[in-house]
Design a protein around this motif. Structure first.
Motif, PDB file in Angstrom:
ATOM      1  N   ARG A 125      21.184  60.435  44.036  1.00 16.49           N
ATOM      2  CA  ARG A 125      21.316  58.895  44.887  1.00 16.49           C
ATOM      3  C   ARG A 125      22.516  58.868  45.953  1.00 16.49           C
ATOM      4  O   ARG A 125      23.423  59.523  45.518  1.00 16.49           O
ATOM      5  N   HIS A 126      22.515  57.902  46.971  1.00 14.77           N
ATOM      6  CA  HIS A 126      23.545  57.997  47.880  1.00 14.77           C
ATOM      7  C   HIS A 126      24.247  56.824  47.581  1.00 14.77           C
ATOM      8  O   HIS A 126      23.981  55.656  47.210  1.00 14.77           O
ATOM      9  N   CYS A 127      25.835  56.835  47.274  1.00 10.71           N
ATOM     10  CA  CYS A 127      26.530  55.787  46.952  1.00 10.71           C
ATOM     11  C   CYS A 127      26.889  55.047  48.252  1.00 10.71           C
ATOM     12  O   CYS A 127      27.818  55.771  49.077  1.00 10.71           O
ATOM     13  N   THR A 128      26.250  54.155  48.753  1.00  7.55           N
ATOM     14  CA  THR A 128      26.649  53.471  50.014  1.00  7.55           C
ATOM     15  C   THR A 128      28.139  53.156  50.252  1.00  7.55           C
ATOM     16  O   THR A 128      28.551  53.409  51.303  1.00  7.55           O
ATOM     17  N   VAL A 129      28.728  52.453  49.171  1.00  5.51           N
ATOM     18  CA  VAL A 129      29.945  52.026  49.399  1.00  5.51           C
ATOM     19  C   VAL A 129      30.880  52.345  48.072  1.00  5.51           C
ATOM     20  O   VAL A 129      30.204  52.009  46.976  1.00  5.51           O
ATOM     21  N   PHE A 130      31.975  52.759  47.998  1.00  2.00           N
ATOM     22  CA  PHE A 130      32.556  53.112  47.005  1.00  2.00           C
ATOM     23  C   PHE A 130      34.294  52.652  47.113  1.00  2.00           C
ATOM     24  O   PHE A 130      34.752  53.054  47.875  1.00  2.00           O
ATOM     25  N   VAL A 131      34.684  51.743  46.277  1.00  2.00           N
ATOM     26  CA  VAL A 131      36.056  51.333  46.298  1.00  2.00           C
ATOM     27  C   VAL A 131      36.635  51.569  45.243  1.00  2.00           C
ATOM     28  O   VAL A 131      36.321  51.344  44.017  1.00  2.00           O
ATOM     29  N   ALA A 132      37.742  52.197  45.144  1.00  2.00           N
ATOM     30  CA  ALA A 132      38.630  52.467  43.980  1.00  2.00           C
ATOM     31  C   ALA A 132      39.993  52.044  43.725  1.00  2.00           C
ATOM     32  O   ALA A 132      40.346  51.179  45.011  1.00  2.00           O
ATOM     33  N   HIS A 133      40.823  52.417  42.860  1.00  2.00           N
ATOM     34  CA  HIS A 133      41.988  51.803  42.677  1.00  2.00           C
ATOM     35  C   HIS A 133      43.205  52.967  42.754  1.00  2.00           C
ATOM     36  O   HIS A 133      42.621  53.981  42.060  1.00  2.00           O
ATOM     37  N   ASP A 134      44.207  52.819  43.296  1.00  2.00           N
ATOM     38  CA  ASP A 134      45.300  53.990  43.160  1.00  2.00           C
ATOM     39  C   ASP A 134      45.493  55.014  44.058  1.00  2.00           C
ATOM     40  O   ASP A 134      44.425  55.612  43.796  1.00  2.00           O
ATOM     41  N   LEU A 135      46.211  55.142  44.869  1.00  2.00           N
ATOM     42  CA  LEU A 135      46.217  56.311  45.855  1.00  2.00           C
ATOM     43  C   LEU A 135      46.929  57.289  45.375  1.00  2.00           C
ATOM     44  O   LEU A 135      48.256  57.595  45.642  1.00  2.00           O
ATOM     45  N   ASP A 136      46.332  57.934  44.188  1.00  2.00           N
ATOM     46  CA  ASP A 136      46.877  59.165  43.798  1.00  2.00           C
ATOM     47  C   ASP A 136      46.357  60.283  44.491  1.00  2.00           C
ATOM     48  O   ASP A 136      45.605  60.161  45.627  1.00  2.00           O
ATOM     49  N   ALA A 137      46.620  61.632  44.138  1.00  2.00           N
ATOM     50  CA  ALA A 137      46.348  62.661  44.993  1.00  2.00           C
ATOM     51  C   ALA A 137      44.867  62.980  44.909  1.00  2.00           C
ATOM     52  O   ALA A 137      44.126  63.364  45.951  1.00  2.00           O
ATOM     53  N   GLU A 138      44.285  62.649  43.750  1.00  2.00           N
ATOM     54  CA  GLU A 138      42.699  62.749  43.843  1.00  2.00           C
ATOM     55  C   GLU A 138      41.938  61.942  44.854  1.00  2.00           C
ATOM     56  O   GLU A 138      41.065  62.106  45.487  1.00  2.00           O
ATOM     57  N   ASN A 139      42.443  60.585  44.714  1.00  2.00           N
ATOM     58  CA  ASN A 139      42.048  59.542  45.787  1.00  2.00           C
ATOM     59  C   ASN A 139      42.157  59.940  47.066  1.00  2.00           C
ATOM     60  O   ASN A 139      41.278  59.475  47.954  1.00  2.00           O
ATOM     61  N   ALA A 140      43.348  60.228  47.257  1.00  2.00           N
ATOM     62  CA  ALA A 140      43.667  60.535  48.600  1.00  2.00           C
ATOM     63  C   ALA A 140      42.669  61.802  49.181  1.00  2.00           C
ATOM     64  O   ALA A 140      42.094  61.718  50.351  1.00  2.00           O
ATOM     65  N   ARG A 141      42.366  62.693  48.295  1.00  2.00           N
ATOM     66  CA  ARG A 141      41.420  63.783  48.819  1.00  2.00           C
ATOM     67  C   ARG A 141      40.056  63.134  48.768  1.00  2.00           C
ATOM     68  O   ARG A 141      39.461  63.641  49.980  1.00  2.00           O
ATOM     69  N   LEU A 142      39.744  62.582  47.777  1.00  2.00           N
ATOM     70  CA  LEU A 142      38.376  61.888  48.075  1.00  2.00           C
ATOM     71  C   LEU A 142      38.072  60.916  49.373  1.00  2.00           C
ATOM     72  O   LEU A 142      37.047  61.057  50.044  1.00  2.00           O
ATOM     73  N   LEU A 143      39.317  60.359  49.810  1.00  2.00           N
ATOM     74  CA  LEU A 143      39.294  59.611  50.972  1.00  2.00           C
ATOM     75  C   LEU A 143      39.140  60.520  52.267  1.00  2.00           C
ATOM     76  O   LEU A 143      38.187  60.194  53.060  1.00  2.00           O
TER      77      LEU A 143
END
Length: 342
Positions: free
Chosen positions: A269-287
């Motif tokens: 499945r395609h995730c059209t929009v994904f909003v997360a919390h907290d700009l840690d190293a993992e989320n920075a990479r995913l962005l």
């Protein structure tokens, strides 16, 4: 081991007796490996904070207590250690009590240990349950102020709350998700680490109410009790995606974002929009990889600085706390990532 610090300094940092620390430093037998590791960690913490030793001013020994995934506790710890030298002429020393998952009774026991040992203040991220609130009340009675971060304990005698307005953060997430999914009739997967944390509950309430008001065509599928851990979270997300074919986006309140993305991939499945919390190293990479759409962030360094100032105020070292209001919600996309992050 290093003899840079006095035995009593290491003992205070490690939360151990001086006799135990002396046995470790002199490599005597009969000491558990976990205790030796705690002494080693305490020396490392003192070394990180030793740049304050030349300062002259009032001294504060504080305790950071958190139940949270290590990726977030690591970010908070880094922010706190970075801010301690900026609080001169006051001299802060921090002790760390960090768990990914801990039973409420064990957390209460840890808080009781801090109360018995003594502290100038506790910075706390903990579930909003009666036994934890009662432990906070006992700390306050003993003259140890508690500052809650990220998630509040409003019924306890905490000195202050530091962090974002969680309800406003949820409403912001609803605005972003609704705008990106509109005009599709779809559902949004909302993941919480646990319903025990008031901050996550407030985010979910803000998200749900704003979505109902401004985007009534969008529905919500909520899962919780994954504790932000990948293995538990992927199982919850996998089950939700199997049971509901209309899920097209995600709002991750409690973390485990790699796991949520893996569940979408497994389901084809395609995730059209994904909003997360907290700009840690993992989320920075995913962005950077464009695998998530946006991160709702707040300045952890500012939060740690404010929390320490609240502790100083509680002890009469400050008359008022500058910037004591809740932290503003920052919307971070792949195009406005702070330089050097992660």
């Amino acid at each position: 081991m290093s003899r840079t610090f006095l035995v009593k300094e290491i003992a205070a940092q490690a939360g151990l007796s001086q006799a135990t620390v002396d046995r470790v430093l002199n490599e005597r037998p009969g000491v558990r490996a976990l205790t030796r590791a705690r002494v080693t960690e305490a020396i490392r913490e003192l070394e990180v904070q030793s740049r304050q030793r030349a300062l002259s001013g009032r001294k504060f020994n504080i305790d950071l207590v958190m139940e949270t995934p290590v990726r977030f506790s690591a970010a908070v710890r880094t922010a706190l250690e970075a801010e301690l030298p900026t609080l001169q002429p006051a001299v802060f020393r921090a002790r760390f009590h960090l768990w990914e998952i801990i039973p409420a009774e064990a957390l209460v026991q840890a808080l009781e240990g801090i109360r018995a040992r003594g502290s100038h203040g506790v910075i706390l991220k903990a579930p909003d349950v009666p036994e934890v609130s009662a432990a906070v009340d006992r700390l306050a009675t003993s003259g140890i102020p508690v500052v809650t971060i990220v998630t509040d304990l409003p019924h306890a005698r905490r000195h202050a709350y530091v962090g974002i307005d969680n309800r406003a953060a949820g409403e912001t997430a609803a605005f972003l998700v609704g705008s990106w999914l509109k005009p599709n009739r779809a559902r949004v997967l909302v993941t919480l680490s646990s319903n025990r944390f008031r901050g996550e509950e407030e985010r979910e309430q803000g998200f749900r109410q704003a979505l109902r008001r401004f985007h009534p065509d969008l529905g919500i599928v909520e899962v919780s009790e994954g504790y932000g851990m990948d293995r538990e979270t992927v199982a919850l997300a996998r089950r939700a995606l199997t049971e509901d074919r209309l899920i097209a986006g995600a709002y991750s309140i409690g973390g485990g974002n790699n796991a949520v993305l893996a569940a979408f991939a497994e389901a084809g499945r395609h995730c059209t929009v994904f909003v997360a919390h907290d700009l840690d190293a993992e989320n920075a990479r995913l962005l950077r990889e464009r695998r998530i759409s946006a991160v709702l962030h707040h300045d952890l360094n500012q939060d740690m600085r404010t929390a320490c100032r609240h502790i100083m105020q509680a002890h009469g070292a400050l008359r008022e706390v500058p910037g004591a209001a809740v932290s503003p919600v920052q919307v971070i996309t792949p195009f406005n990532l702070p330089p050097g992050l992660g």
